[in-house]
Scaffold this motif. Structure first.
Motif, mmCIF file in Angstrom:
data_model
loop_
_atom_site.group_PDB
_atom_site.id
_atom_site.type_symbol
_atom_site.label_atom_id
_atom_site.label_comp_id
_atom_site.label_asym_id
_atom_site.label_seq_id
_atom_site.Cartn_x
_atom_site.Cartn_y
_atom_site.Cartn_z
ATOM 1 N N LEU A 98 47.727 33.626 -33.250
ATOM 2 C CA LEU A 98 47.339 32.856 -32.070
ATOM 3 C C LEU A 98 47.465 33.677 -30.786
ATOM 4 N N ILE A 99 48.602 34.359 -30.617
ATOM 5 C CA ILE A 99 48.757 35.091 -29.355
ATOM 6 C C ILE A 99 47.843 36.321 -29.329
ATOM 7 N N LEU A 100 47.587 36.914 -30.508
ATOM 8 C CA LEU A 100 46.628 38.028 -30.535
ATOM 9 C C LEU A 100 45.257 37.523 -30.099
ATOM 10 N N ALA A 101 44.853 36.378 -30.647
ATOM 11 C CA ALA A 101 43.557 35.797 -30.293
ATOM 12 C C ALA A 101 43.525 35.473 -28.802
ATOM 13 N N TRP A 158 57.701 38.025 -16.739
ATOM 14 C CA TRP A 158 57.314 36.868 -17.543
ATOM 15 C C TRP A 158 57.665 37.041 -19.008
ATOM 16 N N GLN A 159 57.809 38.309 -19.448
ATOM 17 C CA GLN A 159 58.106 38.512 -20.871
ATOM 18 C C GLN A 159 59.451 37.883 -21.254
ATOM 19 N N PHE A 160 60.422 37.901 -20.319
ATOM 20 C CA PHE A 160 61.715 37.303 -20.645
ATOM 21 C C PHE A 160 61.562 35.808 -20.866
ATOM 22 N N VAL A 161 60.779 35.187 -19.964
ATOM 23 C CA VAL A 161 60.535 33.751 -20.090
ATOM 24 C C VAL A 161 59.830 33.456 -21.409
ATOM 25 N N ALA A 162 58.791 34.242 -21.696
ATOM 26 C CA ALA A 162 57.991 33.982 -22.890
ATOM 27 C C ALA A 162 58.824 34.152 -24.163
ATOM 28 N N VAL A 163 59.596 35.245 -24.227
ATOM 29 C CA VAL A 163 60.402 35.475 -25.430
ATOM 30 C C VAL A 163 61.456 34.377 -25.579
ATOM 31 N N GLY A 164 62.050 33.973 -24.449
ATOM 32 C CA GLY A 164 63.018 32.871 -24.493
ATOM 33 C C GLY A 164 62.404 31.616 -25.075
ATOM 34 N N LEU A 165 61.185 31.297 -24.640
ATOM 35 C CA LEU A 165 60.514 30.107 -25.158
ATOM 36 C C LEU A 165 60.265 30.223 -26.659
ATOM 37 N N VAL A 166 59.838 31.413 -27.088
ATOM 38 C CA VAL A 166 59.541 31.583 -28.517
ATOM 39 C C VAL A 166 60.800 31.391 -29.359
ATOM 40 N N ILE A 204 51.747 48.711 -29.123
ATOM 41 C CA ILE A 204 52.403 47.518 -29.661
ATOM 42 C C ILE A 204 53.291 47.899 -30.840
ATOM 43 N N SER A 205 52.771 48.749 -31.726
ATOM 44 C CA SER A 205 53.557 49.110 -32.911
ATOM 45 C C SER A 205 54.814 49.890 -32.541
ATOM 46 N N VAL A 206 54.702 50.763 -31.536
ATOM 47 C CA VAL A 206 55.886 51.523 -31.142
ATOM 48 C C VAL A 206 56.933 50.575 -30.554
ATOM 49 N N ALA A 207 56.475 49.632 -29.730
ATOM 50 C CA ALA A 207 57.422 48.666 -29.152
ATOM 51 C C ALA A 207 58.064 47.841 -30.261
ATOM 52 N N ALA A 208 57.251 47.423 -31.247
ATOM 53 C CA ALA A 208 57.794 46.649 -32.361
ATOM 54 C C ALA A 208 58.786 47.483 -33.172
ATOM 55 N N SER A 209 58.496 48.785 -33.335
ATOM 56 C CA SER A 209 59.396 49.649 -34.107
ATOM 57 C C SER A 209 60.757 49.745 -33.442
ATOM 58 N N GLN A 210 60.733 49.888 -32.115
ATOM 59 C CA GLN A 210 62.008 49.965 -31.387
ATOM 60 C C GLN A 210 62.855 48.734 -31.643
ATOM 61 N N ILE A 211 62.213 47.579 -31.574
ATOM 62 C CA ILE A 211 62.942 46.326 -31.827
ATOM 63 C C ILE A 211 63.429 46.302 -33.270
ATOM 64 N N LEU A 212 62.525 46.703 -34.176
ATOM 65 C CA LEU A 212 62.847 46.620 -35.610
ATOM 66 C C LEU A 212 64.045 47.477 -35.991
ATOM 67 N N ILE A 270 55.667 39.746 -32.786
ATOM 68 C CA ILE A 270 55.385 38.681 -31.816
ATOM 69 C C ILE A 270 55.918 39.095 -30.433
ATOM 70 N N ILE A 271 57.149 39.588 -30.420
ATOM 71 C CA ILE A 271 57.749 39.978 -29.144
ATOM 72 C C ILE A 271 57.005 41.160 -28.533
ATOM 73 N N ALA A 272 56.662 42.134 -29.388
ATOM 74 C CA ALA A 272 55.971 43.321 -28.875
ATOM 75 C C ALA A 272 54.611 42.956 -28.293
ATOM 76 N N VAL A 273 53.901 42.034 -28.946
ATOM 77 C CA VAL A 273 52.582 41.623 -28.446
ATOM 78 C C VAL A 273 52.738 40.899 -27.112
ATOM 79 N N ILE A 274 53.750 40.042 -27.025
ATOM 80 C CA ILE A 274 53.973 39.339 -25.757
ATOM 81 C C ILE A 274 54.279 40.344 -24.644
ATOM 82 N N GLN A 275 55.198 41.282 -24.950
ATOM 83 C CA GLN A 275 55.562 42.307 -23.962
ATOM 84 C C GLN A 275 54.335 43.067 -23.476
#
Ligand SMILES: Nc1ncnc2c1ncn2[C@@H]1O[C@H](COP(=O)(O)OP(=O)(O)OP(=O)(O)O)[C@@H](O)[C@H]1O
Ligand SMILES: [Mg+2]
Lengths: 335, 246
Positions: A27-30, A308-316, A54-62, A291-296
Motif C-alpha cells: 500500500l505505501i509503495l503504491a 514526519w518519519q518519526f510520526v509515521a513510524v510511531g503510528l505504524v 531503500i534497501s540500504v536503509a532497511a539493511s541498517q535497521i535489519l 516498511i520503515i525504510a520506505v516511509i523514511q
C-alpha cells in the motif's frame, strides 16, 4: 509460526491479519508511486537508485533487528544493541587508523575481527546478567547500553574516528551486481537467522522459552546457555551493523546505532512479535524494516520535512499492536 | 514379583515441622493408586520425594527394584517416572508434535543442514494422542487452541511416547470443566490399559472412586488407611481423611 492450511471460520480473516504487514508495505509503495506519477511525473519504485537507497536503509535497521528478533521471541529485550553497533564501529576504525593510511587487507580483516569482538563482549555481559544473575533483560541491557555507550565514547576520545582506506570504503559502498554490499550482508544474515529460528532445535527452544520457561527447563534444555547464546547473537549482528557503518562513512562513531534502535525495535513488533515473547518471525521483521525504510525514504522523496518519519513510524507501531490484538480476538486465544 | 514402585518408611521434615512421618505404599504396573487426604496432609510432599524434587529425611523409593532415593529429578525421569504438574509445562505457542519432542526434537538433513522434521513429529503426536482416544483436529495448530483435556493428553502423550513406567499426576482435574474432567478420567483408564502405573492425587471423591484401584489415605503425614474402592465408601474415606486430625 506455522503456515499450514487451517480449518475454521475465522481462517480467512486470520490469514488476512497475518498478511497485513505485506499488504501495508504494498500500500505505501503504491501510495508513493502514485504520488510520484501525479505530482512530479517521475517514478518512485522503478528507479534503481531509489530501490538501492531503500534497501540500504532497511539493511541498517535489519542488522540491529535480526538478533533482536530472536531475543524478543525468547521473551526478552536487548536495548544495548544501539551501542554494540557504535562500540564495534569505533573499535574497527581505531584499528584501521592505527595501521596508517591505506592499510592492507590483513589489517582490515583484523579490524573487522576486533570490531566483532568488541560487540561480542557486550553480548557476553548481557547474557551473563540475564542468564546467571537473573537480572530482567530490560534493566540489564539498559545498563550495558550506558556502559557500551561510555566505553565507545572513551576509546574514541569523544569524537568520530575517521579513517582513510579504499578497502574499507569499498566494503561499505561497493556493489555486487546492483546490490550494495550492506544489503548482501544483511540478506545473508537474515537467511541465517531465519534458518536458526524456523528450522532448528535452537529455534524451537527459543519459541518455547518465550511461551513458558518451565516447558524447556523440564525438557532438560540448558536455559542459561541458551539465553547466553541469544544475547551474543544479538550483539554480533548489531556489531556487524557497526562494521558496515564504518565502511560506509569511512568513520567510526560511538552513536552509530543510536538513531536506529527505535526503528529496529519497531521493525520486530511490526513484524508480528509480541512483548511477552513466544511469537515473531524473521520474515516479519524483514517486512517491518522495509516498511520503515520506505516511509523514511518516501517522505524525503516527496519533499515533506523528514521529521514526519518519526510520526509515521510511531503510528505504524501502534497499528501493529492493534492488529496483533484483534488477531487474538479472532482466533479466541486464551493467552 | 516385586511391585513397580515401592515406597518405604518415607519421612520428610521441614525445620521443626514433620510434614511426612511414615508413609508406605506400592504401585503395580497398570494400576492406579490415588493419594487422598486433606489440605496439608503431605500428598505433594510425598510425590516430590518420589520424583526427586525433595530428598527424604528418611526412607526409600524403589522403581522395579532399583533404588531411586537421592537421584535428581532428571535422573528419576530418565528412569521412567514422569510427573505431570498442574501447570502442565507445555509450550503453548508450539504444535503438539514439538511439545511431544521438546528437548529431544528430530531433524532431517537437507543438503547437509539439519531441518526440524515437523511433519514426522506431528504424525507421532497424532498417533500417540489417538492411542489415548484423542483426535487432534489440526496437528499444526499451537496447543493453546486446544481444550484443557486435550492439553492434559499431550502431557500424558509425552509420558507414553518416552515410555514412562509410572506417571504421577497432581490434581489433574482441579482446573477443568466437567466434560474435560471426564476426558482426563478416560485418559487415565487408557494409560492403565497400556500397563502404565499411575499415582493420582485428588480431592474429588467421585474421581477417586472412578479411577482408583487402591486408595491410600494420608492424614497428617501418615497413612491413615488403604482401601480398594469396592470395600469402602465416601463416608469412610472422609472419616479417614479427617480422622487423625480430630
Ligand atoms: N517446602 C516446604 N517448606 C516447609 N514446609 C512445607 C514445604 N512444603 C510443604 N510443607 C508443609 O508440609 C505439610 C504438607 O504439605 P503438602 O503440600 O505435602 O500437603 P498436600 O497434602 O499436598 O496439601 P494440598 O491438598 O493443600 O495440596 C504442610 O504443613 C506444609 O505447610
Ligand atoms: Mg498438594
Amino acid at each position: 509460526m506455522s503456515t499450514t492450511k487451517r480449518n475454521g471460520g475465522a481462517s480467512f480473516l486470520r490469514s488476512l491479519l497475518n498478511a497485513w504487514s505485506w499488504l501495508f508495505l504494498i500500500l505505501i509503495l503504491a501510495f508513493f508511486e502514485i504520488y510520484a506519477q501525479t505530482q512530479t511525473g517521475s517514478t518512485f519504485l522503478f528507479r534503481v537508485y531509489n530501490l538501492q537507497s531503500i534497501s540500504v536503509a532497511a539493511s541498517q535497521i535489519l542488522l540491529l533487528a535480526l538478533g533482536l528478533t530472536l531475543v524478543i521471541v525468547a521473551g526478552h529485550i536487548d536495548l544495548s544493541i544501539a551501542f554494540s553497533t557504535g562500540f564495534a564501529a569505533v573499535a574497527m576504525a581505531l584499528v584501521v587508523r592505527a595501521a596508517g593510511d591505506d592499510p592492507g587487507l590483513a589489517m582490515v580483516l583484523l579490524a573487522l575481527i576486533v570490531g566483532l569482538l568488541a560487540a561480542g563482549i557486550v553480548g557476553v555481559v548481557n547474557g551473563w546478567l540475564v542468564a546467571h544473575l537473573d537480572v530482567p533483560s530490560f534493566i540489564g541491557t539498559l545498563g550495558t547500553y550506558g556502559i557500551a555507550r561510555g566505553a565507545a565514547l572513551i576509546v574514541a576520545g569523544g569524537a568520530t574516528v575517521s579513517i582513510r582506506s579504499d578497502t574499507v570504503r569499498s566494503f561499505g559502498n561497493g556493489e555486487i551486481w546492483l546490490f550494495p554490499i550492506p544489503v548482501v550482508i544483511a540478506a545473508v544474515l537474515a537467511i541465517g537467522c531465519h534458518y536458526l529460528l524456523a528450522h532448528t532445535r535452537f529455534g524451537a527452544h527459543t519459541y518455547a522459552l518465550g511461551a513458558n520457561r518451565a516447558s524447556v527447563e523440564r525438557a532438560g534444555v540448558d536455559v542459561k546457555r541458551h539465553l547466553m547464546l541469544l544475547f551474543i547473537i544479538s550483539a554480533l549482528t548489531a556489531g556487524i551493523g557497526g562494521l558496515i557503518y564504518t565502511g560506509r562513512f569511512s568513520a567510526g562513531a560511538a552513536n552509530a546505532g543510536e538513531p536506529i534502535l527505535l526503528y529496529a525495535v519497531a521493525a520486530v513488533f511490526i513484524g508480528g512479535a509480541s512483548l511477552t515473547g513466544g511469537q515473531g518471525t524473521i520474515s516479519g521483521t524483514v517486512i517491518g524494516a522495509f516498511i520503515i525504510a520506505v516511509i523514511q525514504f518516501g517522505l524525503v522523496f516527496s519533499g515533506l520535512p523528514p521529521y514526519w518519519q518519526f510520526v509515521a513510524v510511531g503510528l505504524v507501531i501502534i497499528v501493529a499492536v492493534l492488529v496483533d490484538q484483534s488477531k487474538h480476538r479472532v482466533t479466541g486465544d486464551r493467552s | 514379583m516385586t511391585a513397580l514402585l515401592e515406597v518405604k518408611n518415607l519421612k520428610k521434615r521441614f525445620g521443626g515441622n514433620e510434614a511426612v512421618k511414615d508413609v508406605n505404599f506400592e504401585v503395580n504396573a497398570g494400576e492406579c493408586v490415588v493419594l487422598a487426604g486433606d489440605n496439608g496432609a503431605g500428598k505433594s510432599t510425598v510425590i516430590k520425594m518420589i520424583s526427586g524434587v525433595y530428598t527424604p529425611t528418611a526412607g526409600t523409593v524403589h522403581l522395579n527394584g532399583e533404588l531411586l532415593t537421592g537421584k535428581s529429578p532428571e535422573a528419576v525421569r530418565n528412569a521412567g517416572i514422569e510427573t505431570i504438574y498442574q501447570d502442565l509445562a507445555l509450550a503453548d505457542n508450539l504444535d503438539p508434535g514439538l511439545n511431544l519432542y521438546l528437548g529431544r526434537e528430530i531433524s532431517r538433513r537437507v543438503m547437509g543442514l539439519p531441518f526440524l522434521d515437523r511433519k514426522k513429529m506431528r504424525e507421532d503426536a497424532a498417533r500417540v494422542m489417538k492411542s489415548l482416544g484423542i483426535t487432534v483436529p489440526d496437528p499444526a495448530a499451537p496447543v493453546r487452541e486446544m481444550s484443557g483435556g486435550q492439553r492434559q493428553a499431550i502431557a500424558l502423550a509425552r509420558a507414553i511416547h518416552w515410555q514412562a513406567g509410572l506417571v504421577i499426576m497432581d490434581e489433574p482435574t482441579a482446573a477443568l470443566g466437567v466434560p474435560e474432567q471426564r476426558e482426563v478420567m478416560a485418559l487415565i483408564e487408557r494409560m492403565k490399559q497400556q500397563g502404565v502405573g499411575i499415582i493420582l492425587i485428588s480431592h474429588n471423591l467421585p474421581d477417586i472412586f472412578a479411577a482408583a484401584d487402591r486408595i491410600v489415605v494420608l492424614a497428617r503425614g501418615v497413612v491413615a488407611g488403604v482401601r480398594r474402592p469396592d470395600e469402602t465408601n465416601d463416608e469412610e474415606v472422609v472419616r479417614m481423611m479427617m480422622g487423625a486430625t480430630l
